[in-house]
Design an enzyme around this catalytic site. Structure first.
Site, PDB file in Angstrom:
ATOM      1  N   SER A 130       0.822  -1.199   0.000  1.00 59.09           N
ATOM      2  CA  SER A 130       0.000   0.000   0.000  1.00 59.09           C
ATOM      3  C   SER A 130       0.869   1.268   0.000  1.00 59.09           C
ATOM      4  CB  SER A 130      -0.959  -0.043   1.200  1.00 59.09           C
ATOM      5  OG  SER A 130      -1.983   0.904   1.064  1.00 59.09           O
ATOM      6  N   ASP A 285      -7.733  -5.164  -6.769  1.00 60.87           N
ATOM      7  CA  ASP A 285      -7.526  -3.972  -5.929  1.00 60.87           C
ATOM      8  C   ASP A 285      -8.280  -2.785  -6.516  1.00 60.87           C
ATOM      9  OD1 ASP A 285      -6.518  -1.918  -4.286  1.00 60.87           O
ATOM     10  OD2 ASP A 285      -4.530  -2.809  -4.203  1.00 60.87           O
ATOM     11  N   HIS A 314      -7.560  -4.981  -2.078  1.00 54.52           N
ATOM     12  CA  HIS A 314      -6.340  -4.361  -1.570  1.00 54.52           C
ATOM     13  C   HIS A 314      -5.718  -5.203  -0.458  1.00 54.52           C
ATOM     14  CE1 HIS A 314      -3.521  -1.138  -0.948  1.00 54.52           C
ATOM     15  NE2 HIS A 314      -3.850  -1.034   0.323  1.00 54.52           N
TER      16      HIS A 314
END
Length: 339
Positions: A130, A285, A314
């Site tokens: 991330s 994602d 994600h």
């Protein structure tokens, strides 16, 4: 209570956007031992709101991030509550007055930690999920001769326009709380935090995840509402609201070309990354899409596009929720380290 991390004093840090963090602190934790050749270093930064202990699921003997082989450093991002942040900075730069911090600022500070504290000149790998993926790309672009391999997973080299808009929804939910008081709250803005958590809930996991009811079947929640409260609100409620907003700004303004080196030329910044790179988006994602990752890989000289075949959106990249995704990621990190 003894801290399980150390703090490096950076002094006064002049930031990219013009302000200065005085007496700036970077919290970090190390795993393993730096070898005599200093060539076993892995940098593994934290993600949005995360702290070092929330990265530990990927570290262990026999894993790619093996502390018996590597010296692993987890630097805590500025604004995450352990390093200098709105919540722990004294007046007058406390709370909403805390300066705007970019990913560039974070990586420059991390570079100082590595070089000044440990004398490190070479990094075997920078990896991260991330916002840590944003940091990994920055390491490759800012210090192209220092990093051997990069592994950003479920991350990107810049925040896309669509991602920016999604984060505007999070910010709007958080700041709509009546006790928000423009960031000068005296009581925790719990309603805003809960609302922000529910915005995240629609984005962090894929449509297929919900269709297949993996909140119940894989994670054991008794209903969808139980999942929204127990999982999503459970993640966001313990965090400081000003810290979250500061990190949202950092996320939205993440861009490897937004600096004096590349002057906004995104493709030039990608071309400058020499490290062998595995770009590993989740196939599903909604934050950092595979399409964006493909564009990045196509403009880098030594990058491979390797999507994670997952319906966990994600969260295929962390923090260790789905064992299959974790095993896939670990195997690719081992492959990259062995190359």
């Amino acid at each position: 209570m003894a801290l399980d991390y150390e703090v490096y004093d950076l002094g006064n840090v002049a930031l990219q956007r013009g302000a200065t963090i005085r007496d700036c602190k970077m919290a970090y934790k190390t795993y393993g031992t730096l070898n005599p050749g200093q060539d076993n270093v892995i940098v593994y930064p934290t993600w949005f709101s995360g702290q070092h202990y929330e990265n530990e699921w990927l570290i262990g003997a026999g894993k790619a991030l093996d502390p018996t082989k590597y010296f692993i450093i987890i630097p805590n991002m500025l604004c995450n509550g352990l390093s200098s942040s709105p919540s722990n900075t004294p007046e007058p730069y406390n709370g909403p007055r805390f300066p705007q911090v970019t990913i560039y600022d974070n990586v420059r500070a991390q570079h100082r930690l590595l070089t000044e504290k440990f004398g490190i000149k070479r990094i075997r790998m920078v990896a991260g999920w991330s916002m840590a993926g944003l940091q990994a790309f920055h390491w490759g672009a800012l210090y192209p001769d220092m990093v051997d391999v990069l592994a950003p997973f479920c991350g990107a080299a810049r925040c896309s326009r669509h991602n920016f808009v999604f984060l505007e929804g999070v910010k709007a939910a958080l700041t709509a709380d009546a006790v928000w008081m423009e960031g000068w709250y005296t009581d925790k803005p719990a309603r805003g935090l809960r609302a922000a958590a529910r915005v995240f809930a629609g984005w962090g996991l894929s449509q297929s995840f919900y269709r297949e009811q993996l909140d119940a079947k894989a994670l054991g929640f008794s209903s969808l509402e139980d999942f929204l409260v127990g999982f999503w609100e459970g993640i966001i409620l313990p965090r400081d609201a000003n810290n979250l907003l500061a990190m949202l700004w950092t996320w939205q303004n993440g861009d490897i070309s937004d600096n004096e080196i590349y002057k906004g030329d995104f493709k030039a910044a990608l071309r400058a990354i020499k490290a062998k790179t595995y770009i590993m988006p989740s196939k599903t994602d909604l934050y950092f899409t595979p399409e964006d990752s493909e564009i990045e890989a196509a403009n880098m000289p030594n990058a491979k596009f390797i999507p994670i075949p997952s319906v966990w959106g994600h969260f295929a990249g962390g923090p260790g929720l789905n064992p299959e995704d974790g095993a896939f990621l670990d195997s690719k990190l081992k492959e990259l380290l062995a190359s």
